[in-house]
Scaffold this motif. Structure first.
Motif, PDB file in Angstrom:
ATOM      1  N   VAL A 256       2.647  19.406 -16.654  1.00 44.23           N
ATOM      2  CA  VAL A 256       1.620  18.842 -15.774  1.00 44.23           C
ATOM      3  C   VAL A 256       2.193  18.712 -14.367  1.00 44.23           C
ATOM      4  N   THR A 257       1.332  18.297 -13.430  1.00 47.70           N
ATOM      5  CA  THR A 257       1.750  18.256 -12.026  1.00 47.70           C
ATOM      6  C   THR A 257       2.960  17.351 -11.798  1.00 47.70           C
ATOM      7  N   GLN A 258       2.970  16.195 -12.463  1.00 49.09           N
ATOM      8  CA  GLN A 258       4.075  15.230 -12.284  1.00 49.09           C
ATOM      9  C   GLN A 258       4.745  14.982 -13.637  1.00 49.09           C
ATOM     10  N   ASP A 259       5.609  15.897 -14.032  1.00 48.93           N
ATOM     11  CA  ASP A 259       6.270  15.787 -15.341  1.00 48.93           C
ATOM     12  C   ASP A 259       7.517  14.925 -15.234  1.00 48.93           C
ATOM     13  N   ARG A 260       7.359  13.645 -15.001  1.00 48.40           N
ATOM     14  CA  ARG A 260       8.545  12.828 -14.740  1.00 48.40           C
ATOM     15  C   ARG A 260       8.241  11.349 -14.931  1.00 48.40           C
ATOM     16  N   VAL A 261       9.301  10.570 -14.985  1.00 45.35           N
ATOM     17  CA  VAL A 261       9.166   9.111 -14.978  1.00 45.35           C
ATOM     18  C   VAL A 261       8.884   8.681 -13.536  1.00 45.35           C
ATOM     19  N   VAL A 262       7.895   7.820 -13.358  1.00 44.72           N
ATOM     20  CA  VAL A 262       7.549   7.373 -12.001  1.00 44.72           C
ATOM     21  C   VAL A 262       7.832   5.878 -11.880  1.00 44.72           C
ATOM     22  N   LEU A 263       8.650   5.525 -10.882  1.00 45.96           N
ATOM     23  CA  LEU A 263       8.911   4.108 -10.577  1.00 45.96           C
ATOM     24  C   LEU A 263       8.168   3.754  -9.298  1.00 45.96           C
ATOM     25  N   GLU A 264       7.175   2.873  -9.418  1.00 45.32           N
ATOM     26  CA  GLU A 264       6.455   2.426  -8.227  1.00 45.32           C
ATOM     27  C   GLU A 264       7.275   1.303  -7.586  1.00 45.32           C
ATOM     28  N   VAL A 265       7.889   1.590  -6.428  1.00 41.81           N
ATOM     29  CA  VAL A 265       8.819   0.617  -5.840  1.00 41.81           C
ATOM     30  C   VAL A 265       8.098  -0.452  -5.026  1.00 41.81           C
ATOM     31  N   GLN A 266       6.942  -0.091  -4.467  1.00 42.62           N
ATOM     32  CA  GLN A 266       6.178  -1.079  -3.691  1.00 42.62           C
ATOM     33  C   GLN A 266       4.738  -0.609  -3.551  1.00 42.62           C
ATOM     34  N   ARG A 267       3.873  -1.535  -3.161  1.00 43.21           N
ATOM     35  CA  ARG A 267       2.494  -1.179  -2.809  1.00 43.21           C
ATOM     36  C   ARG A 267       2.267  -1.510  -1.353  1.00 43.21           C
ATOM     37  N   GLY A 268       1.474  -0.677  -0.709  1.00 42.24           N
ATOM     38  CA  GLY A 268       1.182  -0.927   0.702  1.00 42.24           C
ATOM     39  C   GLY A 268       2.169  -0.223   1.602  1.00 42.24           C
ATOM     40  N   CYS A 269       1.929  -0.354   2.912  1.00 41.18           N
ATOM     41  CA  CYS A 269       2.774   0.310   3.907  1.00 41.18           C
ATOM     42  C   CYS A 269       2.763  -0.529   5.173  1.00 41.18           C
ATOM     43  N   ILE A 270       3.917  -0.644   5.810  1.00 35.91           N
ATOM     44  CA  ILE A 270       4.008  -1.497   7.011  1.00 35.91           C
ATOM     45  C   ILE A 270       3.624  -0.739   8.282  1.00 35.91           C
ATOM     46  N   ARG A 271       3.400   0.569   8.188  1.00 40.27           N
ATOM     47  CA  ARG A 271       3.380   1.414   9.392  1.00 40.27           C
ATOM     48  C   ARG A 271       2.104   1.355  10.232  1.00 40.27           C
ATOM     49  N   GLY A 272       0.931   1.335   9.568  1.00 41.49           N
ATOM     50  CA  GLY A 272      -0.316   1.227  10.351  1.00 41.49           C
ATOM     51  C   GLY A 272      -0.736   2.495  11.076  1.00 41.49           C
ATOM     52  N   CYS A 273      -0.482   3.672  10.475  1.00 39.39           N
ATOM     53  CA  CYS A 273      -1.013   4.910  11.070  1.00 39.39           C
ATOM     54  C   CYS A 273      -2.543   4.808  11.064  1.00 39.39           C
ATOM     55  N   ARG A 274      -3.153   5.182  12.169  1.00 43.02           N
ATOM     56  CA  ARG A 274      -4.586   4.889  12.340  1.00 43.02           C
ATOM     57  C   ARG A 274      -5.505   5.830  11.568  1.00 43.02           C
ATOM     58  N   PHE A 275      -4.967   6.942  11.075  1.00 45.33           N
ATOM     59  CA  PHE A 275      -5.782   7.875  10.293  1.00 45.33           C
ATOM     60  C   PHE A 275      -5.688   7.569   8.802  1.00 45.33           C
ATOM     61  N   CYS A 276      -4.739   6.718   8.410  1.00 43.96           N
ATOM     62  CA  CYS A 276      -4.364   6.592   6.992  1.00 43.96           C
ATOM     63  C   CYS A 276      -5.136   5.465   6.310  1.00 43.96           C
ATOM     64  N   GLN A 277      -6.012   5.855   5.367  1.00 43.93           N
ATOM     65  CA  GLN A 277      -6.814   4.861   4.670  1.00 43.93           C
ATOM     66  C   GLN A 277      -5.958   4.005   3.730  1.00 43.93           C
ATOM     67  N   ALA A 278      -5.046   4.658   2.998  1.00 40.96           N
ATOM     68  CA  ALA A 278      -4.216   3.919   2.029  1.00 40.96           C
ATOM     69  C   ALA A 278      -3.415   2.821   2.725  1.00 40.96           C
TER      70      ALA A 278
END
Length: 621
Positions: A256-278
């Motif tokens: 599959v596309t992501q054949d791996r163990v995924v560790l979510e280290v954080q949620r959110g982003c401090i950057r504030g790019c103005r185009f970025c919805q996430a």
């Protein structure tokens, strides 16, 4: 022994039959007689894409920890099986039990991107569930939508009974308990929807009326049911360390596309790019404890047999314990042949050192996302990256042995000029020049700079939600300017340029900011045969254009006008914490090409501090 929904004859005829048989390692089997609620969790795309989605793995694990719930999975059948199921009247089924979806209590659909909207209708139709919520009766499952596209649910409003706005770990238990209670009391479908509407974060579209002005914009958006709230508050998990996380994710049978163990280290982003919805939706930034992440790494590798571990986050470099975590992963697992993948890193000395340890430098390429070629344009989008940063990072990478670089840009951003467009190949050329400044005997062959540009799409809840878009022809003309300018560069033999499909961009733009009226286009496009629209080999723009013509929906109304500051948006009833005033302020700063500092440097008063957690209270007693 469970019976497969598809006969051996059919399985032999179709591509990748393992997509449909279930029974994978860590998939959960229960007896339907022993549970009160059956929940079918759907990702409306092919198995390989859906199985790579962390959100579904989290909810699947969380629901199945409840003894009274059995959560199963379902994905969109690929076109070959879709045709057979229609010809032979085979209903869509869940992977675990192989039972028809129509027999379930809930069908939960994760809505990840706009171009999967026709697949949602495919899933409903193949399940034998009426497309429109208003036509469903007591025998149909409750259809729930979740995921990033629910932050403007309106183009899909008539197809869903309810939407869950926000992060799934908060009120799903309440929602399921209310269902059980309603069932026990002999309550109707409507009774349940009224109970659900009282739960924070739940939006029941049928309980709201929209009226429009003569110019087509919204005049009012109001509840028509006493149980419905005026505004829906997004759900946020403030303590991401102690929330549920899958220690035994389901292991797919096929690649599959992501054949791996995924560790979510954080949620959110401090950057504030103005185009970025996430970056706006998932505020405030919340980090997971590094010791807990180390434990997850051990358990998940042991429980899955995966040979790769990946860190997941919008901006991994901003995770404050990154150095400790990465050093631990390398020391602990590299010797066992476990690959470590580190997406979303900024190119700095530490990142390059780490990448040098985990990658084969001769084969791998480095990825930079300057997003814009000129400094003025990077200030407009609040990228917080100077040309000096980019060239310095590239120089360090080249001196470390890399010679392949991928660059990502956007075309069609607000205030963009021809000079900004031409700055893209000029920046690529400067990076190539930086490579050739290294003495010849210390270089790793020729350098290869691959630049690609997507076309900007204004998204709800971003400072650019007021911006206009362009036509397909105008986007292609912009890409042509960039392409020609690449051919004029000194190091053109080291440079390659690709651009994304502009036709898809136009459609995404309509549905990203669309209102309820756009549902008609989705239905008509589906009737005309549109499916798997995010797959370039399946996408048929002519059918989509026909659907707009047949329904009289005007693309220009949704895409080619700048919104006024007082316009009511289809998504204004959702409270994501970030205020509209802040977004307006950021739009005005963008027009002046002013940079806003990141959340750790200075609070910009966006509104999410009301949750009193994460980055908003770091360093404060």
């Amino acid at each position: 022994m469970r019976k497969l929904a598809l006969s051996d004859d059919i399985l032999m005829k179709i591509e990748k039959p393992a997509r449909y048989i279930g029974g994978e390692v860590n998939s959960v089997m229960k007896s339907k007689e022993d549970v009160d609620i059956r929940f079918a969790m759907c990702f409306p795309d092919v198995y390989e894409i859906g199985m790579s989605h962390l959100g579904i793995q989290i909810l699947y694990d969380m629901f199945n920890r409840r003894e009274d719930v059995w959560c199963e999975r379902v994905y969109s059948p690929w076109t070959d099986l879709d045709q057979i199921m229609r010809e032979e009247n085979i209903p869509l089924f869940a992977l675990e039990s192989q039972d028809p979806i129509k027999e379930f209590d809930f069908l939960g659909i994760t809505i990840q991107y706009e171009m999967c909207y026709t697949n949602i209708l495919q899933v409903l139709e193949l399940s034998g569930i009426p497309l429109e919520a208003s036509e469903r009766d007591e025998s149909d499952p409750i259809v729930i939508g979740g995921g990033p596209c629910t932050y403007n649910p309106e183009p899909l409003a008539e197809f869903f009974d309810l939407f869950y706005i926000g992060e799934g770990e908060t009120v799903y238990d309440q929602l399921l308990d209310a269902y059980k209670e309603n069932k026990k009391n002999g309550g109707s479908r409507k009774d349940y929807l009224e109970k659900a509407a009282e739960i924070e974060g739940i939006y029941v579209p049928s309980f709201y009326d929209v009226s429009y002005k003569e110019d087509g914009t919204i005049e009012s958006f109001r509840p028509n049911n006493p149980h419905a709230r005026e505004s829906i508050k997004k759900q946020v998990v403030m303590d991401v360390t102690n929330t549920t996380y899958p220690e035994k994710p389901v292991v797919p049978f096929i690649k599959v596309t992501q054949d791996r163990v995924v560790l979510e280290v954080q949620r959110g982003c401090i950057r504030g790019c103005r185009f970025c919805q996430a970056g706006m939706l998932y505020r405030p930034t919340r980090e997971r404890n590094v010791e807990v992440l180390k434990e997850y790494a051990y358990k998940m590798l042991k429980n899955t047999g995966h040979e790769e571990i990946s860190l997941s986050s919008l901006s991994t470099s901003d995770y404050s314990e990154l150095k400790e975590l990465v050093t631990f992963l390398i020391d602990e697992f590299k010797k066992d042949g476990i690959n470590i993948s580190l997406p979303s890193l900024r190119i700095d000395a530490f990142s390059l050192d780490v990448m040098g340890q985990v990658q084969d430098i001769r084969k791998s390429s480095l990825t930079f996302a300057p997003e814009a070629g000129s400094q003025r344009m990077r200030n407009v989008i609040n990228k917080g990256l100077t040309e000096e940063d980019i060239l310095e990072g590239a120089g360090q990478a080249f001196e470390g042995g890399w010679n392949k670089v991928k660059l990502y840009f956007m075309l069609g951003l607000p205030t963009e000029t021809e000079e900004d467009m031409r700055a893209i190949p000029e920046l690529a050329d400067k990076i190539a020049r930086r490579y050739y400044e290294i003495p010849k005997d210390q270089r790793n062959g020729k350098c290869q700079i691959t630049a690609s540009s997507s076309f900007f799409i204004p998204k709800p809840f971003t400072p650019f939600q007021w911006a206009k878009m362009y036509t397909n022809e105008e986007y292609i003309a912009r890409a042509a300017i960039v392409k020609h300018a690449f051919n004029e560069q000194l190091n053109r033999k080291s440079l390659k340029y690709h651009w994304h499909d502009a036709e898809v961009t136009v459609l995404e733009g309509v549905f990203a900011r669309g209102d309820r009226k756009t549902a008609e286009v989705i239905k008509e496009a589906y009737r005309l045969g549109c499916l798997y629209d995010s797959w370039s080999d399946q996408f048929d723009n002519a059918k989509w254009m026909q659907a707009f013509e047949n329904t009289g929906i005007d693309i220009a109304f949704y895409n080619q006008r700048e919104r006024s500051m007082d316009e009511i948006f289809p998504w204004d009833f959702i409270d994501i914490g970030v205020t509209k005033k802040f977004l307006q302020r950021e739009w005005e700063r963008a027009m002046r090409a002013e940079v806003t500092p990141n959340c750790r440097t200075q609070c910009s008063g966006c509104g999410v501090a009301k949750w009193k957690g994460g980055v908003c209270i770091e360093g404060k007693n």
